[in-house]
Write an enzyme that holds these catalytic residues in place. Structure first.
Site, short mmCIF file in Angstrom:
data_model
loop_
_atom_site.label_atom_id
_atom_site.label_comp_id
_atom_site.label_asym_id
_atom_site.label_seq_id
_atom_site.Cartn_x
_atom_site.Cartn_y
_atom_site.Cartn_z
N CYS A 56 12.92 2.32 -10.13
CA CYS A 56 13.66 2.55 -8.88
C CYS A 56 13.27 3.90 -8.30
CB CYS A 56 15.16 2.48 -9.11
SG CYS A 56 15.80 3.81 -10.17
N CYS A 64 13.44 7.05 -10.39
CA CYS A 64 12.31 7.22 -11.32
C CYS A 64 11.17 7.95 -10.61
CB CYS A 64 11.82 5.87 -11.82
SG CYS A 64 13.03 4.87 -12.70
N ASP A 73 -6.19 -6.57 16.52
CA ASP A 73 -7.61 -6.85 16.51
C ASP A 73 -7.89 -7.94 17.53
OD1 ASP A 73 -10.37 -6.98 15.40
OD2 ASP A 73 -9.70 -8.97 14.78
#
Length: 796
Positions: free
Chosen positions: A24, A27, A483
């Site tokens: 998470c 961390c 593009d």
């Protein structure tokens, strides 16, 4: 070179790490803080890729970096030993450094001059950097076991008609593997965090599951009569909460649903490196090299600069080089995105992995291995993915505050009850009730169920959303880069105009004569003209050509019904004795300046007409761009095509002239996206080609058209499986709606906790009510998510 020398680099460097065990946002923060405590070290940790990019100053060894991560409670190993080339000065280490993590594989498979030991080493590091499939594979059996055992536990606990004598022991036995083996990832993470005096959502899950099970088991051991009779409890038990004190089903359901969410996340992360792998597979595997006058077939990785490569029609060019002999049309859409092949001859540059469509070429290799354009594109894709900011899910961000508060409230509840009442049973019951009511079942469901429903509906509409972070990105996007070829236009040449220059011909006759000759060719322009001619002829049968001849890069010629027909470029017609007047050249320039590909046609030695071809705009592009504007997005046209063609397309679909970027190569597309981002824009990029993959990865939100290449699809965050730009607008609408649903889910999940926790702490919430409240919150979350199934039906 010794390990000590490798670890002690003489110059500043960038190193890449694979970090295992992060679950998470907290961390991520812990790893970054630990690394940041080392003087001069700066780290960016990427949760989805389980990676870290670290800037390391002089005097700090790689070993210190690894130890810092280890001290945070996670495992790390080097992926890119950056600076190795400087340390050793050897050719092999230089190649490893240039290729980088995963990049070296790009160079290696595209044609590296350094095989052997280097090959295996670099491929291995590339796999380490990009493979996350082991996480999902490890979770799958735990999830299956939990689901299989949770169903009977839930049914027997919640439906009195299914209860039998001593069913509590049955529930305890079936729940035990769920709360131990299946829930082990949560327990392990919680233990690691506890060892470092930290907590995450895993801490709350682990404690809630353990407390639920142990309290239920303790209650059952203290009073086995609670479930002694089928579907019955005694009145005293009911007054105290009865068999509701046995909430084995709560522990089992929490584990199962949270494992499901973790499994889905692991699957999404496993796809992070597929774009790079798909890109690497595009390179030629073998090459034909001239050595001592003989043609020798060698692996592409064995090529060295200066090798002369023979490239026949239909073959891939093995590496970057210069044409030394021959003329041909090369399909360079891999690099430029243009639908029209590029004519090349002696002195022209060619790029590895592009396709020779017609004539035989001799190419002298100039760049091999990690220096090739394909390898550089691989680096762009990998660097863009690794460089993305760490993505913290909403629940994780809130949990940084929520989890410690819940733990503190549970402890405080126990202490106050002991001080006030001195009743250990009441104190323990109230503290456990706090953990149970706070146990994030609804919170765990909020994101995965919303995501499952939204992505499921998306799949029905031909839209693939790859993860929760994509939804957050769609909310903030304000600029969308499109593009041209294959996204706004259909990417296929077609005849748009036939201009006769001789009064003796009409348009249909000119097209049929040219089509008959071009039908014998294989150039994409020839295919388009032949197809148009077949449509114009009754029955679709063209007159056979005799005496056919073609010149790569020039054109074709032949005899049709006794008439000499020559079609192609001006120089080709002049070689065949056709005199071109200034009027003819003026007409030709006018067609080209209008954005068309123009082919001259001569019949019996006289210029007879011009056939114009274009890459057509998709029917839905105009409406789609209007929808994107309505969503608050600024559309920008980005293409490798020339400025004239780009301006024509932009004008036709309603894109402002100042928002058109033409003649842009792949690295230029990435730079364009970065430039918009530097100006403060949040950028989405929609594309379908390999040349778009780096820009798709760099963009805040990458959107791939499903009709395009696997590389583009895997580099993107969101894929529309159809060929309609309108699906891009629909995808953004669905993503935003799904994000809104998840946010609503999270609000109600936390609201439930905010109300329930104080009630539980005051001892006013027995386990039966706590379980019912948790179930109600889960039902609310699921019901809210299921409304997404109706998305888009009003337009169906």
């Amino acid at each position: 070179m010794s390990t000590d020398n490798l670890l002690r680099q003489p110059h500043p460097r960038i190193i890449d790490l694979k970090v295992e065990g992060m679950t998470c946002a907290s961390c991520v923060g812990r790893v970054e803080r630990k690394l940041g405590k080392i003087e001069g070290v700066e780290a960016t940790v990427n949760l989805p890729l389980e990676s870290a990019r670290v800037s390391v100053p002089d005097g700090v060894t790689d070993e210190q970096i690894l130890q810092a991560v280890d001290s945070a409670g996670y495992k790390a190993h080097l992926v890119r030993p950056a600076g190795a080339s400087r340390a050793s000065g050897g050719t092999r280490d230089t190649a490893a450094h240039d290729g980088g993590a995963g990049h070296s594989g790009a160079g290696d498979r595209s044609g590296s001059a350094h095989a052997g030991h280097e090959t295996s080493g670099m491929d291995h590091s590339g796999e380490d950097h990009m493979e996350h499939g082991g996480t999902a594979a490890a979770l799958r059996p735990r999830l299956i076991l939990a689901a299989v055992l949770t169903v009977p536990v839930f049914l027997v606990s919640m439906i009195p008609a299914l209860q039998f004598n001593n069913w509590g022991w049955f529930a305890a036995l079936l729940t035990l593997p769920v709360v131990t083996w299946s829930a082990w990832p949560f327990h392990r993470a919680a233990a690691i965090n506890a060892r470092h005096l930290a907590s995450t959502m895993d801490t709350l899950v682990s404690l809630g599951v353990i407390a639920s099970y142990l309290f239920s088991l303790g209650t059952l051991l203290a009073d086995p009569s609670l479930t002694a009779h089928a579907g019955m409890t005694d009145m005293q038990g009911m007054a105290d909460g009865g068999h509701a004190n046995l909430y084995f089903e709560v522990a089992a359901v929490v584990v199962t649903f949270l494992l499901l969410g973790r499994y889905l996340e692991a699957n999404a992360k496993a796809r992070a490196g597929d774009a790079l792998k798909a890109l690497l597979s595009l390179g030629a595997k073998d090459a034909t090299v001239l050595r001592d006058g003989a043609e020798v077939r060698v692996p592409a990785q064995d090529l060295v600069a200066g090798d002369v490569i023979v490239v026949r029609p239909g073959e891939k060019i093995a590496t970057d080089g210069i044409v030394t002999d021959g003329h041909s049309a090369v399909d360079a859409s891999l690099i430029t995105g243009e639908s029209v092949p590029v004519e090349v001859g002696p002195g022209d540059s060619v790029t590895g992995a592009t396709v020779n469509t017609s004539g035989r070429l001799l190419v002298t290799a100039t760049r091999v291995g990690s220096e090739t354009t394909l390898a550089q594109m691989g680096r762009l894709v990998s660097d863009a993915q690794s460089g993305k900011a760490p993505i913290a899910r909403l629940a994780d961000r809130i949990s940084a505050v929520f989890v410690p508060i819940v733990l503190g409230v549970a402890v405080l509840t126990f202490v106050l009850w002991m001080v006030i009442s001195g009743d250990l049973q009441a104190a323990f019951t109230a503290a456990v009730a706090v953990l149970v009511i706070a146990c994030p079942c609804a919170l765990g469901l909020a994101t995965p169920v919303g995501l499952l429903t939204g992505t499921g509906r998306g799949a029905q509409l031909g839209i693939l959303i790859k993860g929760p972070q994509v939804l957050e990105d769609t909310r903030t996007v304000d600029t969308i880069v499109l593009d041209k070829t294959g996204t706004v236009t259909d990417g296929r040449l077609s005849v748009v105009r036939t201009l006769t220059l001789e009064p003796t011909f009409d348009d249909a006759e000119l097209l049929q004569l040219a089509g008959s000759v071009e039908a014998a060719g294989e150039h994409p322009i020839a295919v388009a003209i032949a197809a148009a001619a077949q449509e114009a002829v009754t029955g679709g049968a063209l007159t056979p050509v005799t005496g056919f001849d073609s010149a790569p890069g020039g054109g074709v010629r032949g005899t049709v019904n006794g008439r000499a027909v020559v079609a192609g470029r001006p120089g080709w017609l002049e070689e065949n004795g056709v005199v071109l007047s200034e009027d003819v050249r003026t007409w030709l320039r006018a067609e080209q300046e209008a954005g068309s590909t123009a082919v001259l046609v001569a019949v019996d030695g006289r210029a007879a007409g011009i056939i114009s071809l274009r890459d057509n705009i998709k029917p839905g592009s105009v409406a789609a761009i209007a929808r994107l504007r309505a969503l608050g997005l600024r559309p920008v046209l980005l293409t490798g095509d020339n400025a004239v063609v780009a301006a024509r397309v932009a004008d036709a679909v309603g894109i402002a002239p100042e928002d058109v970027l033409a003649d842009v190569r792949p690295e230029g597309k990435v730079e364009a996206v970065k430039r918009f981002q530097a100006e403060g824009a949040t950028v989405a990029m929609a594309g379908d080609g390999v040349n778009d993959a780096p820009a798709l990865a760099q963009a805040d939100l990458g959107i791939a058209m499903g009709s395009g290449t696997d590389v583009a699809i895997e580099a993107a965050d969101l894929t529309v499986m159809g060929n309609d730009l309108g699906q891009v607008a629909t995808a953004i609408e669905l993503s935003r709606r799904t994000l809104g649903t998840i946010k609503t889910n999270l609000f109600w999940a936390f609201f439930y906790n905010a109300v329930g926790i104080p009630v539980a702490a005051l001892g006013l919430l027995n386990p039966m009510i706590a379980g019912a409240a948790m179930a109600a919150s889960s039902v609310l979350v699921v019901g809210n998510s299921l409304r997404l199934r109706n998305f888009g039906k009003q337009h169906a």
